[in-house]
Design an enzyme around this catalytic site. Structure first.
Site, PDB file in Angstrom:
ATOM      1  N   ASP A 107      23.885  17.378 -13.385  1.00 41.53           N
ATOM      2  CA  ASP A 107      22.728  17.805 -14.178  1.00 41.53           C
ATOM      3  C   ASP A 107      21.542  17.732 -13.234  1.00 41.53           C
ATOM      4  O   ASP A 107      21.104  16.637 -12.866  1.00 41.53           O
ATOM      5  CB  ASP A 107      22.572  16.857 -15.377  1.00 41.53           C
ATOM      6  CG  ASP A 107      21.446  17.261 -16.319  1.00 41.53           C
ATOM      7  OD1 ASP A 107      20.583  18.060 -15.914  1.00 41.53           O
ATOM      8  OD2 ASP A 107      21.438  16.763 -17.464  1.00 41.53           O
ATOM      9  N   ARG A 138      29.491  18.496 -19.782  1.00 36.42           N
ATOM     10  CA  ARG A 138      28.301  19.110 -20.395  1.00 36.42           C
ATOM     11  C   ARG A 138      28.086  20.434 -19.689  1.00 36.42           C
ATOM     12  O   ARG A 138      28.292  20.536 -18.465  1.00 36.42           O
ATOM     13  CB  ARG A 138      27.077  18.190 -20.250  1.00 36.42           C
ATOM     14  CG  ARG A 138      25.795  18.778 -20.811  1.00 36.42           C
ATOM     15  CD  ARG A 138      24.700  17.733 -21.078  1.00 36.42           C
ATOM     16  NE  ARG A 138      24.183  17.114 -19.865  1.00 36.42           N
ATOM     17  CZ  ARG A 138      24.454  15.883 -19.475  1.00 36.42           C
ATOM     18  NH1 ARG A 138      25.255  15.116 -20.211  1.00 36.42           N
ATOM     19  NH2 ARG A 138      23.950  15.383 -18.351  1.00 36.42           N
ATOM     20  N   GLU A 172      25.006  23.153 -19.490  1.00 37.53           N
ATOM     21  CA  GLU A 172      23.604  23.286 -19.912  1.00 37.53           C
ATOM     22  C   GLU A 172      22.954  24.514 -19.282  1.00 37.53           C
ATOM     23  O   GLU A 172      22.986  24.691 -18.061  1.00 37.53           O
ATOM     24  CB  GLU A 172      22.828  22.035 -19.486  1.00 37.53           C
ATOM     25  CG  GLU A 172      21.336  22.120 -19.789  1.00 37.53           C
ATOM     26  CD  GLU A 172      20.595  20.818 -19.503  1.00 37.53           C
ATOM     27  OE1 GLU A 172      21.026  20.074 -18.603  1.00 37.53           O
ATOM     28  OE2 GLU A 172      19.581  20.583 -20.184  1.00 37.53           O
ATOM     29  N   HIS A 202      22.754   9.314 -18.907  1.00 40.47           N
ATOM     30  CA  HIS A 202      21.657   9.298 -17.938  1.00 40.47           C
ATOM     31  C   HIS A 202      22.064   8.580 -16.652  1.00 40.47           C
ATOM     32  O   HIS A 202      21.297   7.798 -16.095  1.00 40.47           O
ATOM     33  CB  HIS A 202      20.403   8.643 -18.545  1.00 40.47           C
ATOM     34  CG  HIS A 202      19.723   9.526 -19.545  1.00 40.47           C
ATOM     35  ND1 HIS A 202      18.653   9.125 -20.309  1.00 40.47           N
ATOM     36  CD2 HIS A 202      19.965  10.809 -19.931  1.00 40.47           C
ATOM     37  CE1 HIS A 202      18.271  10.113 -21.104  1.00 40.47           C
ATOM     38  NE2 HIS A 202      19.056  11.150 -20.895  1.00 40.47           N
ATOM     39  N   HIS A 252      16.655  20.960 -26.053  1.00 46.53           N
ATOM     40  CA  HIS A 252      15.261  20.526 -26.162  1.00 46.53           C
ATOM     41  C   HIS A 252      14.376  21.610 -25.561  1.00 46.53           C
ATOM     42  O   HIS A 252      14.840  22.466 -24.807  1.00 46.53           O
ATOM     43  CB  HIS A 252      15.058  19.189 -25.439  1.00 46.53           C
ATOM     44  CG  HIS A 252      15.561  19.194 -24.012  1.00 46.53           C
ATOM     45  ND1 HIS A 252      14.838  19.712 -22.961  1.00 46.53           N
ATOM     46  CD2 HIS A 252      16.742  18.786 -23.475  1.00 46.53           C
ATOM     47  CE1 HIS A 252      15.533  19.591 -21.841  1.00 46.53           C
ATOM     48  NE2 HIS A 252      16.702  19.048 -22.127  1.00 46.53           N
ATOM     49  N   ASP A 254       0.817  -1.220   0.000  1.00 51.36           N
ATOM     50  CA  ASP A 254       0.000   0.000   0.000  1.00 51.36           C
ATOM     51  C   ASP A 254       0.851   1.271   0.000  1.00 51.36           C
ATOM     52  O   ASP A 254       0.452   2.314   0.512  1.00 51.36           O
ATOM     53  CB  ASP A 254      -1.018   0.005   1.147  1.00 51.36           C
ATOM     54  CG  ASP A 254      -0.359  -0.210   2.488  1.00 51.36           C
ATOM     55  OD1 ASP A 254       0.873  -0.407   2.504  1.00 51.36           O
ATOM     56  OD2 ASP A 254      -1.063  -0.182   3.502  1.00 51.36           O
ATOM     57  N   HIS A 287      24.438  13.542 -28.394  1.00 50.76           N
ATOM     58  CA  HIS A 287      23.042  13.950 -28.222  1.00 50.76           C
ATOM     59  C   HIS A 287      22.801  15.281 -28.932  1.00 50.76           C
ATOM     60  O   HIS A 287      23.743  15.898 -29.434  1.00 50.76           O
ATOM     61  CB  HIS A 287      22.678  14.044 -26.735  1.00 50.76           C
ATOM     62  CG  HIS A 287      23.599  14.919 -25.907  1.00 50.76           C
ATOM     63  ND1 HIS A 287      23.523  16.290 -25.921  1.00 50.76           N
ATOM     64  CD2 HIS A 287      24.608  14.602 -25.052  1.00 50.76           C
ATOM     65  CE1 HIS A 287      24.438  16.781 -25.094  1.00 50.76           C
ATOM     66  NE2 HIS A 287      25.120  15.785 -24.562  1.00 50.76           N
ATOM     67  N   HIS A 332      11.748  17.484 -20.650  1.00 51.24           N
ATOM     68  CA  HIS A 332      11.787  17.377 -22.118  1.00 51.24           C
ATOM     69  C   HIS A 332      10.379  17.758 -22.546  1.00 51.24           C
ATOM     70  O   HIS A 332       9.492  16.916 -22.651  1.00 51.24           O
ATOM     71  CB  HIS A 332      12.152  15.967 -22.566  1.00 51.24           C
ATOM     72  CG  HIS A 332      13.593  15.637 -22.278  1.00 51.24           C
ATOM     73  ND1 HIS A 332      14.171  14.448 -22.584  1.00 51.24           N
ATOM     74  CD2 HIS A 332      14.590  16.383 -21.726  1.00 51.24           C
ATOM     75  CE1 HIS A 332      15.449  14.456 -22.230  1.00 51.24           C
ATOM     76  NE2 HIS A 332      15.721  15.629 -21.697  1.00 51.24           N
ATOM     77  N   ASP A 358      16.604  22.994 -15.649  1.00 51.24           N
ATOM     78  CA  ASP A 358      17.413  21.880 -16.186  1.00 51.24           C
ATOM     79  C   ASP A 358      18.806  22.432 -16.478  1.00 51.24           C
ATOM     80  O   ASP A 358      19.040  22.986 -17.554  1.00 51.24           O
ATOM     81  CB  ASP A 358      16.741  21.333 -17.455  1.00 51.24           C
ATOM     82  CG  ASP A 358      17.498  20.148 -18.045  1.00 51.24           C
ATOM     83  OD1 ASP A 358      18.413  19.621 -17.374  1.00 51.24           O
ATOM     84  OD2 ASP A 358      17.169  19.749 -19.177  1.00 51.24           O
ATOM     85  N   GLU A 416      22.822  22.679 -24.406  1.00 47.98           N
ATOM     86  CA  GLU A 416      23.609  21.754 -23.587  1.00 47.98           C
ATOM     87  C   GLU A 416      24.609  20.943 -24.400  1.00 47.98           C
ATOM     88  O   GLU A 416      24.498  19.714 -24.469  1.00 47.98           O
ATOM     89  CB  GLU A 416      22.686  20.835 -22.793  1.00 47.98           C
ATOM     90  CG  GLU A 416      21.584  20.143 -23.578  1.00 47.98           C
ATOM     91  CD  GLU A 416      20.720  19.246 -22.680  1.00 47.98           C
ATOM     92  OE1 GLU A 416      21.286  18.389 -22.012  1.00 47.98           O
ATOM     93  OE2 GLU A 416      19.487  19.440 -22.663  1.00 47.98           O
ATOM     94  N   TYR A 429      32.251  13.903 -24.433  1.00 48.05           N
ATOM     95  CA  TYR A 429      32.424  12.744 -23.547  1.00 48.05           C
ATOM     96  C   TYR A 429      33.438  11.803 -24.199  1.00 48.05           C
ATOM     97  O   TYR A 429      33.207  11.302 -25.302  1.00 48.05           O
ATOM     98  CB  TYR A 429      31.085  12.009 -23.366  1.00 48.05           C
ATOM     99  CG  TYR A 429      29.920  12.952 -23.097  1.00 48.05           C
ATOM    100  CD1 TYR A 429      29.586  13.331 -21.802  1.00 48.05           C
ATOM    101  CD2 TYR A 429      29.171  13.497 -24.164  1.00 48.05           C
ATOM    102  CE1 TYR A 429      28.526  14.212 -21.568  1.00 48.05           C
ATOM    103  CE2 TYR A 429      28.119  14.368 -23.936  1.00 48.05           C
ATOM    104  CZ  TYR A 429      27.796  14.732 -22.640  1.00 48.05           C
ATOM    105  OH  TYR A 429      26.759  15.597 -22.417  1.00 48.05           O
TER     106      TYR A 429
END
Ligand code: GLY
Ligand code: MN
Ligand code: MN
Length: 440
Positions: free
Chosen positions: A260, A406, A408, A243, A354, A40, A350, A361, A271, A384, A388
């Site tokens: 990030d 990165r 961003e 990710h 976005h 529950d 990438h 996103h 973001d 961003e 890498y």
């Protein structure tokens, strides 16, 4: 002070949506459900963004139906019925009366009555708009239409056109109103200040999740009770996992850490990504790749204004990164040919950014009639770029391996250019090193 859109905004959005549709139509929008985690215990509830955008109603298991007949709108809202026993366990429910009193519905109903009421409310409606592709809603709609068909001899007329609501609702969400822009500024500012806190707290020996703890604490203390998404805190080669959310490794001197993270404020997302040395000082290789990434970030931001082609910004980043990687010796060959071959994808795999809004996103098409769309004032996008270098990439010198970067930012398109809403968090090498000296 708490910022939020006004009560009238939801009604205005419903009117603006229906104004785009033909007469004799209905729009159906379903809320998010509660999702069980085990026994529950439920997952933390987060309302569906489109449902909230048009209703302002934050309870699960609800459904909004707005009909337009002879130009007249009627707003029907189905919700969980009041239930003293359930409310002891799970909290207050607004109920059928409450949604009329507090949420602008013309009629409120229990969601237990959906199967009885919806076929009646859709009788005679010719065009039904809903989010095609949501399996649970499709199944329900099929059932209601089937019920209506079975009553055709009694004169019931079933909708003849089932249409995709997302194309229209997403386009509305893509352009942020001044009130929405204010909330996105707040989300970006809270996120930026949280990144500064983490930068100040960073030192060798700290765990990745401990840096995230500084970030989450700041979000909550500033009125952003939830993050917009699970933070990525990757030290060393973990920064190369796009990710990465395990966040369970120790941060070591000599490595970079990539964070990030973004707050969600009043349903709007920040973001932001920053990458910096765990011990506060960039090595020559880290600095070289960092400054190349930053050059791409700054050059792309400089292009953002109404009329700029969305993909041209990505292409700008590709060109800068490809050239820079050749100069540093990570790629070799003629620039034009490398761009043609998409050689950058080994290091920058990438897209440049976005849409950003109620979802990180965010919704909204990127192409119109097969062409990448042009930016318009009120859109918000991320910028961003990243580089890498895999830790096992033997095609590059060992000194570059395992570096992931990165940078961003969250950028609002304005009438004459853009506003970098995440600007409060430092990003030049000098600024970062100076700030980190204060922390140590
Ligand atoms: N935080 C997810 C992204 O940057 O797209
Ligand atoms: Mn991000
Ligand atoms: Mn992003």
């Amino acid at each position: 002070m708490l910022k939020t859109v006004s009560e009238q905004a939801f009604e205005q959005r419903r009117s603006a949506l229906l104004a785009q549709l033909e007469d004799n139509c209905a729009v159906m929008i379903k809320s998010a459900p509660m999702v069980s985690r085990n026994s529950d215990v439920d997952y933390l509830f987060r309302q569906d963004s489109t449902f909230f955008y048009f209703t302002g109603f934050d309870e699960p298991d609800a459904l909004a139906l707005i009909t337009k007949k002879a130009g007249k709108l009627e707003y029907h809202l189905f919700c969980q019925p009041r239930n003293p026993e359930m409310e002891i366990w799970y909290g207050y429910r607004c109920g059928e009366v409450g949604v009329v009193e507090s949420f602008g519905a013309d009629m409120g109903y229990s969601n237990l009555d959906l199967d009885e009421k919806i076929p009646r409310l859709l009788d005679g409606i010719s065009h039904l708009y809903y989010s095609l592709g949501r399996a649970a809603l499709n199944t329900q709609v099929n059932g209601w239409l089937s019920t209506m068909r079975s009553r055709s001899r009694a004169g019931v007329v079933t909708p003849s056109h089932l249409l995709q609501l997302d194309d229209i609702s997403h386009e509305m969400r893509l352009i942020k109103s001044p009130a929405e822009q204010d909330m996105m500024r707040a989300a970006a500012k809270i996120s930026a200040d949280a990144h500064i806190k983490a930068m100040l707290a960073c030192q060798p020996g700290v765990m990745e999740y401990q840096l995230d703890a500084h970030i989450q604490h700041h979000f909550a203390m500033q009125g952003a009770g939830q993050a917009a998404y699970p933070s990525i805190v990757g030290g060393g080669k973990n920064a190369c996992i796009l990710h990465y959310i395990n966040n369970n490794q120790v941060l070591n001197a000599g490595e970079l850490v990539l964070i990030d993270a973004g707050a969600e404020y009043q349903y709007y997302a920040g973001d932001i990504t920053r990458t910096y040395p765990v011990n506060g000082k960039f090595s020559p290789e880290q600095k070289a790749l960092y400054e190349l990434t930053l050059k791409a970030n700054l050059s792309c931001i400089a292009m953002i204004k109404p009329g700029t082609n969305f993909n041209a910004i990505h292409e700008c980043a590709v060109e800068i990164i490809t050239k820079g990687l050749v100069e540093l010796g990570l790629l070799s060959g003629a620039i034009d040919e490398l761009i043609e071959q998409e050689a950058h994808r080994k290091f920058f795999m990438h897209k440049l950014g976005h849409w950003l809004g109620m979802d990180v996103h965010d919704v909204g098409n990127y192409k119109i009639d097969g062409q990448w769309r042009e930016l318009q004032a009120g859109m918000v996008m991320t910028v961003e770029p990243g580089i890498y270098v895999a830790s096992d990439d033997t095609e590059v010198e060992a000194r570059w391996r395992g570096i992931g970067i990165r940078i961003e930012d969250d950028v609002l398109v304005t009438e004459d250019g853009c506003e970098v809403m995440s600007r409060a968090v430092p990003k030049s090498v000098t600024e970062i090193e100076a700030l980190m000296r204060q922390g140590n």
